[in-house]
Write an enzyme that holds these catalytic residues in place. Structure first.
Site, mmCIF file in Angstrom:
data_model
loop_
_atom_site.group_PDB
_atom_site.id
_atom_site.type_symbol
_atom_site.label_atom_id
_atom_site.label_comp_id
_atom_site.label_asym_id
_atom_site.label_seq_id
_atom_site.Cartn_x
_atom_site.Cartn_y
_atom_site.Cartn_z
ATOM 1 N N HIS A 17 0.850 -1.209 0.000
ATOM 2 C CA HIS A 17 0.000 0.000 0.000
ATOM 3 C C HIS A 17 0.883 1.256 0.000
ATOM 4 O O HIS A 17 0.635 2.203 -0.748
ATOM 5 C CB HIS A 17 -0.872 0.062 1.261
ATOM 6 N N LYS A 41 -16.421 -6.915 6.873
ATOM 7 C CA LYS A 41 -15.396 -7.708 7.554
ATOM 8 C C LYS A 41 -15.305 -7.220 8.997
ATOM 9 O O LYS A 41 -15.601 -6.078 9.281
ATOM 10 C CB LYS A 41 -14.023 -7.468 6.901
ATOM 11 N N ARG A 90 -2.354 -6.306 -8.181
ATOM 12 C CA ARG A 90 -1.297 -7.260 -7.848
ATOM 13 C C ARG A 90 -1.238 -8.403 -8.834
ATOM 14 O O ARG A 90 -0.175 -8.822 -9.248
ATOM 15 C CB ARG A 90 -1.542 -7.842 -6.449
ATOM 16 N N SER A 128 -3.133 -7.479 3.188
ATOM 17 C CA SER A 128 -3.337 -7.310 4.632
ATOM 18 C C SER A 128 -3.691 -8.653 5.265
ATOM 19 O O SER A 128 -3.243 -8.957 6.368
ATOM 20 C CB SER A 128 -4.462 -6.311 4.895
#
Ligand code: ADP
Length: 158
Positions: A17, A41, A90, A128
């Site tokens: 990040h 979440k 990614r 993460s």
């Protein structure tokens, strides 16, 4: 003034990040890191903690601001006078979801553009959730997150 928004849950912020934030800050006059509350979440760090952490690890970058938002990201972006949303990519697996989000945001706010920035090759495997998984299992977090966060993450995972 060219303003970009970089949204995410940053639970916790990783070096992947941070790399995107640093590179974006060189392109735009101002980058607003938008920390999402993410009610779906259950986060490891509270929204207040995530904001404080993102602020502390980006304090060396002058043109970065850290904020949170509720509701539609596209509307928050317009409120912040931003014309651009930055997303990090990614792997191909990120693409489908991001493609859908970009088109939906375009429908909500046609004047808002989504720009994709390729991740640094060092961080293509980094998320993460994998940081939390490795930390939970007692693995070494150095190089994955800023050094100043390692103890804090480990303590939180205990
Ligand atoms: P994560 O996917 O790690 O849970 P977020 O939901 O907070 O993180 O992601 C926020 C943004 O950061 C997204 O645009 C995501 O694609 C991007 N991102 C996440 N990890 C990386 C990384 N290692 N390198 C580049 N961009 C990343």
């Amino acid at each position: 003034m060219k303003i970009a928004i970089y949204p995410g849950s940053f639970d916790p912020i990783t070096n992947g990040h941070l790399d995107i934030i640093e590179r974006s800050a060189q392109i735009f006059d101002k980058v607003v890191v938008a920390v999402s509350i993410n009610s779906q979440k259950s986060p490891l760090f509270s929204i207040e903690e995530r904001i404080e952490i993102v602020k502390s690890v980006t304090s060396h970058i002058e043109n970065v601001e850290v904020k949170t938002f509720t509701g539609l990201l596209a509307e928050f972006a317009i409120k912040e006078n931003a014309k651009v949303l930055i997303k990090g990519l990614r792997a191909v697996s990120d693409f489908e979801y991001e493609f859908q989000m970009a088109l939906m945001n375009k429908k909500i706010q046609p004047e808002l553009e989504t720009l994709f920035m390729m991740c640094n090759k060092e961080y293509s495997y980094l998320s993460s959730s994998i940081v939390k998984e490795v930390g939970r299992l007692g693995g070494d977090l150095s190089g994955l997150v800023p050094d100043s966060l390692i103890e804090r993450i480990k303590n939180k995972l205990k």
